[in-house]
Design a protein around this motif. Structure first.
Motif, PDB file in Angstrom:
ATOM      1  N   HIS A  65       1.192   1.130  -0.794  1.00 18.39           N
ATOM      2  CA  HIS A  65      -0.141   1.524  -0.370  1.00 18.39           C
ATOM      3  C   HIS A  65      -0.358   1.241   1.109  1.00 18.39           C
ATOM      4  O   HIS A  65       0.158   0.269   1.644  1.00 18.39           O
ATOM      5  N   ASP A 145      -7.106   6.087   1.593  1.00 19.34           N
ATOM      6  CA  ASP A 145      -5.893   5.581   0.953  1.00 19.34           C
ATOM      7  C   ASP A 145      -4.680   6.434   1.309  1.00 19.34           C
ATOM      8  O   ASP A 145      -4.758   7.668   1.340  1.00 19.34           O
ATOM      9  N   GLY A 147      -0.504   6.657   0.167  1.00 18.53           N
ATOM     10  CA  GLY A 147       0.466   6.162  -0.802  1.00 18.53           C
ATOM     11  C   GLY A 147       1.810   6.832  -0.631  1.00 18.53           C
ATOM     12  O   GLY A 147       1.882   8.015  -0.301  1.00 18.53           O
TER      13      GLY A 147
END
Length: 187
Positions: A65, A145, A147
């Protein structure tokens, strides 16, 4: 408390020095003055605004992450059990761009990692149960975010145990090659 540099630029390890006796132990897990002094940034510790904790069972991987925008600085420690913690530098202008380093965080040494903005972070629980605590410098915003798949072949992270559980989000994360293209880096 000792604070040591790592192979990754700007990442430091904070190592508490517990006092142990027949009762058990006492340790200082964080010292703002020492932290700020080591970073050379007075008041840097005051930037932490949110604490979170996760609990994972043996073999679980959480990661990899990161956070877009201005990124996110965090202080990470394992309060219960042991985890294999991995960082990847995704700052295109960094001399360690694309490099990774693994750390063992556990409830015996109380070691913490200071992770500056611009890193992917993930870990695998090594013990039956592992609690990981995160102190971050910005409230979480899911729209920022980032990822990358924990098993991405370009990263080739060596996880120490067979993987038992990965969240659907982590299982379907983007490739490191796609992230590098977006970031404009070559690492």
């Amino acid at each position: 408390m000792r604070i040591e540099a790592t192979e990754l630029v700007d990442v430091v390890v904070l190592i508490p020095e517990p006092f142990r006796d027949e009762r058990g132990l006492f340790t200082r897990t964080f010292d703002a003055t020492e932290f700020d002094t080591h970073l050379g940034k007075p008041g840097a510790s005051a930037a932490f605004v949110q604490d979170s904790q996760s609990r994972s069972v043996r073999g679980v991987i959480r990661g990899m992450h990161g956070r877009g925008g201005r990124g996110e600085a965090k202080l990470v420690r394992c309060a219960r059990g042991t985890v294999h913690d991995v960082l990847v530098d995704i700052r295109p202008d960094s001399p360690t761009f694309g490099k990774q380093q693994a750390f063992t965080l556990d409830d015996e040494t109380f070691t913490h990692l200071y992770v500056p903005p611009g890193f992917l972070h993930g870990f695998q629980a090594i013990t039956d149960v592992a609690d990981v605590c995160y102190r971050i410098d910005r409230p979480h915003d899911p729209t920022e975010d980032i990822g990358v798949a924990y098993n991405d072949p370009d990263l080739a992270i060596e996880w120490p145990l067979p993987v038992t559980i990965v969240s659907p989000r982590d299982a379907s994360a983007a490739s490191y090659a796609d992230l590098r293209t977006k970031l404009g880096g070559t690492g």
